[in-house]
Design a protein around this motif. Structure first.
Motif, mmCIF file in Angstrom:
data_model
loop_
_atom_site.group_PDB
_atom_site.id
_atom_site.type_symbol
_atom_site.label_atom_id
_atom_site.label_comp_id
_atom_site.label_asym_id
_atom_site.label_seq_id
_atom_site.Cartn_x
_atom_site.Cartn_y
_atom_site.Cartn_z
ATOM 1 N N ALA B 109 0.794 -1.136 -0.106
ATOM 2 C CA ALA B 109 -0.146 -0.052 0.154
ATOM 3 C C ALA B 109 0.848 1.381 0.049
ATOM 4 O O ALA B 109 0.557 2.273 -0.725
ATOM 5 C CB ALA B 109 -0.663 -0.065 1.164
ATOM 6 N N ARG B 112 2.628 1.763 -3.394
ATOM 7 C CA ARG B 112 1.559 2.278 -4.463
ATOM 8 C C ARG B 112 1.452 3.860 -4.117
ATOM 9 O O ARG B 112 1.280 4.804 -4.868
ATOM 10 C CB ARG B 112 0.312 1.625 -4.164
ATOM 11 C CG ARG B 112 0.411 0.217 -4.784
ATOM 12 C CD ARG B 112 -1.090 -0.285 -5.072
ATOM 13 N NE ARG B 112 -1.020 -1.514 -5.542
ATOM 14 C CZ ARG B 112 -1.267 -2.577 -4.385
ATOM 15 N NH1 ARG B 112 -1.704 -2.161 -3.425
ATOM 16 N NH2 ARG B 112 -1.284 -3.717 -4.678
ATOM 17 N N THR B 113 1.197 4.022 -2.769
ATOM 18 C CA THR B 113 0.952 5.515 -2.535
ATOM 19 C C THR B 113 2.265 6.461 -3.113
ATOM 20 O O THR B 113 1.953 7.529 -3.598
ATOM 21 C CB THR B 113 0.946 5.867 -0.935
ATOM 22 O OG1 THR B 113 -0.085 4.857 -0.438
ATOM 23 C CG2 THR B 113 0.502 7.268 -0.572
ATOM 24 N N ASP B 162 -11.344 3.760 -3.620
ATOM 25 C CA ASP B 162 -10.287 4.666 -3.930
ATOM 26 C C ASP B 162 -9.015 3.591 -4.098
ATOM 27 O O ASP B 162 -8.241 3.950 -4.803
ATOM 28 C CB ASP B 162 -10.054 5.523 -2.699
ATOM 29 C CG ASP B 162 -9.051 6.418 -3.233
ATOM 30 O OD1 ASP B 162 -9.133 6.966 -4.195
ATOM 31 O OD2 ASP B 162 -8.242 6.783 -2.378
ATOM 32 N N ARG B 163 -9.155 2.455 -2.989
ATOM 33 C CA ARG B 163 -7.975 1.751 -3.323
ATOM 34 C C ARG B 163 -8.596 0.365 -4.177
ATOM 35 O O ARG B 163 -8.174 -0.838 -3.679
ATOM 36 C CB ARG B 163 -7.263 1.264 -1.986
ATOM 37 C CG ARG B 163 -6.784 2.473 -1.179
ATOM 38 C CD ARG B 163 -5.443 2.818 -1.983
ATOM 39 N NE ARG B 163 -4.828 3.931 -1.443
ATOM 40 C CZ ARG B 163 -3.820 3.694 -0.607
ATOM 41 N NH1 ARG B 163 -3.453 2.370 -0.604
ATOM 42 N NH2 ARG B 163 -3.113 4.700 -0.152
ATOM 43 N N GLU B 164 -9.361 0.329 -4.930
ATOM 44 C CA GLU B 164 -9.878 -0.798 -5.502
ATOM 45 C C GLU B 164 -8.970 -1.729 -6.216
ATOM 46 O O GLU B 164 -7.844 -1.388 -6.761
ATOM 47 C CB GLU B 164 -10.810 -0.151 -6.991
ATOM 48 C CG GLU B 164 -11.622 -1.322 -7.554
ATOM 49 C CD GLU B 164 -11.933 -0.992 -8.949
ATOM 50 O OE1 GLU B 164 -11.887 0.174 -9.185
ATOM 51 O OE2 GLU B 164 -12.088 -1.828 -9.677
ATOM 52 N N GLU B 166 -6.927 -3.132 -4.258
ATOM 53 C CA GLU B 166 -5.685 -3.540 -3.281
ATOM 54 C C GLU B 166 -6.281 -4.106 -2.080
ATOM 55 O O GLU B 166 -7.175 -3.815 -1.464
ATOM 56 C CB GLU B 166 -4.915 -2.051 -2.797
ATOM 57 C CG GLU B 166 -4.386 -1.358 -4.195
ATOM 58 C CD GLU B 166 -4.012 0.035 -3.787
ATOM 59 O OE1 GLU B 166 -3.577 0.222 -2.390
ATOM 60 O OE2 GLU B 166 -3.885 0.749 -4.647
ATOM 61 N N LEU B 168 -6.424 -4.327 1.629
ATOM 62 C CA LEU B 168 -6.232 -3.251 2.787
ATOM 63 C C LEU B 168 -6.172 -4.053 3.912
ATOM 64 O O LEU B 168 -6.980 -4.915 4.450
ATOM 65 C CB LEU B 168 -7.362 -2.271 3.081
ATOM 66 C CG LEU B 168 -7.395 -1.483 1.437
ATOM 67 C CD1 LEU B 168 -8.445 -0.458 1.718
ATOM 68 C CD2 LEU B 168 -6.133 -0.816 0.969
ATOM 69 N N ARG B 176 -7.177 4.808 8.873
ATOM 70 C CA ARG B 176 -7.573 5.582 7.803
ATOM 71 C C ARG B 176 -9.043 6.094 8.174
ATOM 72 O O ARG B 176 -9.503 7.075 7.950
ATOM 73 C CB ARG B 176 -7.738 5.184 6.462
ATOM 74 C CG ARG B 176 -6.233 4.939 5.943
ATOM 75 C CD ARG B 176 -5.545 6.241 5.665
ATOM 76 N NE ARG B 176 -6.588 7.184 4.694
ATOM 77 C CZ ARG B 176 -5.964 7.211 3.771
ATOM 78 N NH1 ARG B 176 -5.286 6.473 3.035
ATOM 79 N NH2 ARG B 176 -6.736 8.133 2.668
#
Lengths: 457, 223
Positions: B109, B112-113, B162-164, B166, B168, B176
């Motif tokens: 994660a 990616r960010t 938003d993080r489709e 991924e 989490l 978050r």
């Protein structure tokens, strides 16, 4: 050895200093008394001499006759340091006895006896008087050279200095001996203290047969040792507890993995083992996390950063977080808090989260959980209340200990490993506050965080 | 995307290398500071994952050298979670950090960010299969039917969208959605995801929210 590092040396020096002051004062006093006494006696002698001379002159002896027969007054003077002048009004010397060959002093005429010092190469003390004889005015001067007196006084001073030095030295040595002897209890104390180390923290300083001051010190040190021993044994216990707690997940990991590897298995079975392992790893990770937090809060080297925290908002956030869990069990979280406090937001949130999680874990289903605040004399009370089975009185004082579990059967994987409440207490104490618990089978259980309104920063 | 992993611990370096490769990244491994520096001078990297405890040239020194020549994103790894450590790393120019032990999902994660670094415009509209979210009007529909969500459910779904695709982790979700920056050791996230599923997924097919056991959750349309 630097002087001020040795008490005995310091005391001896002080002894010597005191002696010097004392002996010096006495010496100075004696010296001045003696000086005054000698001066007074000299003056008396000079006066006497003047009187006798006057008598001699009054007795009809003419100056001329006296000059012819100096032994008349020379006898009277005797010493080598005596002076005698007879002067007329014009200052002419009529009779003179002057072994030191001093110049004739310039003197004012005086009816009575006057005394003065004559300065110069050989200082002298003179007494004089003016009187009438046979219609003429004569000045009689008697004097004494000061040399002898000075020498005598100088010798006396020297002896005084020597006595002073000897006294100081003697006082220093005496002081050294006395201090060494007087400080013997301290040496005994240090010998005893040297015998105490990590492995013998149970030893205490012997307080019998010691001086009052040493006893007070020893008591203080013993109390400190007691606290240290407590702290150390707690530390050892914590390490041992932690090691034991780590064994459970490790046993699961090891056993399960080895068991799986004993023969070929389906991919799904391997998958299950790995997933189960992850749960154990997470448990280990959480424990390490908690232990680190405890280590940091229990031994705060630094002041924690604080900010103004709105308690109603903070509790609201937590209520939202636990809402789902609570609703699943037919429970409600009731936020009754308000006001603000100066605290570390993250730590406070964590403490409250642990308390609420605890309330959810041990509270009865279908009952509300209340979270509220109140202010009492400089303290903010933050409490979390739940209904449910009461904690036994035996458990109450121990629930905040690490790894303490009221009921060993109640532990589960989801449990915080017995560190949740220990963390709460640690956080409270880091904020200079504390935590307490009250439990009652009908009134329910209340955990209360006491935090100071204005912390001692 | 080309990633350099600087890590002296072999197991860690191996699994990071394998994991990142499987996630579609090109990975080089530097086993110590000097080897890493050599690689940095030889090739261009899009991201550097840097363990700060290194033999030879340590992580901090390496970071300083890197910053003298480029602004490549640096994610540093540390086993010490003292605040000074994090502050030091960030001051020296690192872009993010992870404290050991970290979950691999968490690392992905972060990677990616960092890749998407720069001003990220918040999306206003999401659509996955027949699930739609209008962020500004706070409307969620599935198959055109309106779904009523609480604030936190909305936030959770927005995060998933938003993080489709991924995975989490639970801790990431907790931090978050609820700003809970620690592992609270409860099943709050599970409960929240279950409740969200009950509203968004249960009555519909295909299912969109999936559980990755031991790792977390992912929202995606699976064939």
């Amino acid at each position: 050895m630097r002087i001020h590092h040795s008490l005995a040396a310091r005391l001896s020096l002080l002894f010597a200093l005191v002696s010097v002051l004392l002996l010096g004062s006495i010496g100075a006093y004696l010296y001045h008394t003696l000086n005054r006494e000698i001066a007074w006696r000299d003056d008396q002698m000079l006066r006497g001499r003047l009187e006798r001379m006057e008598t001699l002159l009054d007795g009809g002896e003419s100056i001329a006759a006296l000059r012819q027969r100096p032994q008349l007054y020379a006898n009277m003077l005797g010493n080598r340091d005596s002076l005698l002048w007879v002067l007329d009004t014009k200052g002419n010397v009529l009779i003179e006895v002057n072994p030191g060959n001093l110049p004739v002093p310039d003197l004012l005429a005086s009816e009575g006896v006057r005394l003065d010092n004559v300065r110069g190469e050989s200082p002298a003390r003179v007494a004089w008087q003016t009187f009438e004889q046979d219609g003429r005015s004569l000045t009689l001067v008697a004097g004494k050279l000061l040399d002898e007196r000075r020498q005598m006084l100088a010798a006396y001073r020297l002896r005084l200095w020597l006595a002073l030095a000897a006294g100081a030295l003697f006082a220093f040595l005496l002081g050294w001996g006395v201090s060494r002897r007087g400080l013997r209890p301290l040496r005994r104390l240090s010998e005893q203290a040297n015998r105490i180390d990590m492995h013998h923290l149970n030893r205490r300083l012997d307080i019998d047969r010691e001086a009052k001051e040493i006893v007070a010190l020893s008591h203080g040190l013993n109390r400190m040792l007691h606290r240290l021993e407590g702290g150390f044994s707690q530390l050892f216990r914590h390490s041992a507890d932690m090691a034991h707690e780590l064994r459970t997940p490790l046993t699961n990991l090891l056993g399960q993995t080895q068991h799986t590897l004993r023969r070929e298995r389906s991919a799904e079975e391997y998958r299950q083992v790995l997933e189960s392992n992850i749960e154990e790893y997470e448990r280990l990770s959480r424990m390490i996390d908690s232990m680190l937090l405890l280590a940091r809060t229990a031994n705060p080297l630094k002041e924690i950063p604080r900010e103004v925290v709105d308690l109603r908002l903070l509790v609201e956030q937590l209520c939202e977080y636990f809402e789902g869990m609570a609703e699943d069990e037919g429970r409600r979280l009731v936020n009754q808090s308000n006001g603000t406090i100066l605290a570390n937001r993250d730590l406070l949130r964590r403490a409250l989260a642990n308390l609420i999680a605890n309330a959810l874990r041990y509270g009865r289903f279908e009952t509300p959980i209340h979270i509220g605040t109140s202010n009492i004399e400089g303290w903010v009370k933050l409490w979390v209340h739940n209904y449910g089975e009461a904690l036994s009185p035996d458990d109450l004082p121990r629930v905040f200990e690490r790894f303490y579990r009221c009921d060993p059967a109640r532990t589960s994987l989801a449990n915080s490993g017995g560190l949740g409440l220990a963390i709460v207490r640690s956080i409270a104490q880091w904020h200079d506050g504390d935590v307490q618990v009250e439990s009652h089978s009908e009134k329910g259980t209340t955990f209360t965080l006491w935090l100071p309104c204005t912390p001692n920063v | 995307m080309h990633i350099l992993v600087v890590e002296d611990e072999h197991k860690t370096a191996d699994y990071l290398s394998k994991g990142l490769s499987e996630s579609g990244y090109r990975v080089e491994v530097g086993r110590d500071g000097y080897e890493a520096w050599y690689l940095i001078e030889e090739c261009e990297f899009d991201l550097i994952i840097l363990d700060v405890m290194l033999p030879g040239l340590d992580g901090w020194q390496l970071l300083k050298r890197i910053r003298r020549r480029s602004q490549v994103p640096v994610l540093f790894l540390t086993a010490r979670d003292a605040v000074e450590y994090r502050v030091k790393g960030l001051e020296l120019g690192a872009d993010d950090y992870l404290i050991k032990p970290f979950s691999f999902v968490e690392l992905l994660a972060r990677v990616r960010t960092l890749r998407r670094r720069g001003p990220v415009r918040e999306a206003e509209y999401f659509r996955v299969a027949d699930l739609e979210m209008d962020v500004l009007r706070r409307r969620v529909t599935r198959q055109g039917e309106r779904i009523g969500l609480t604030n936190k459910e909305f936030a959770l779904l927005e995060l998933f969208l938003d993080r489709e695709g991924e995975v989490l982790s639970r801790t990431y979700i907790a931090s978050r959605v609820w700003q809970m920056n620690f592992d609270s050791d409860t099943n709050v996230v599970e409960v929240a995801v279950r409740r969200l599923r009950a509203k968004v997924d249960d009555a519909y097919t295909p299912k969109l929210i999936h559980t990755e056991r031991g790792m977390g959750y992912v929202l995606e349309a699976r064939a």
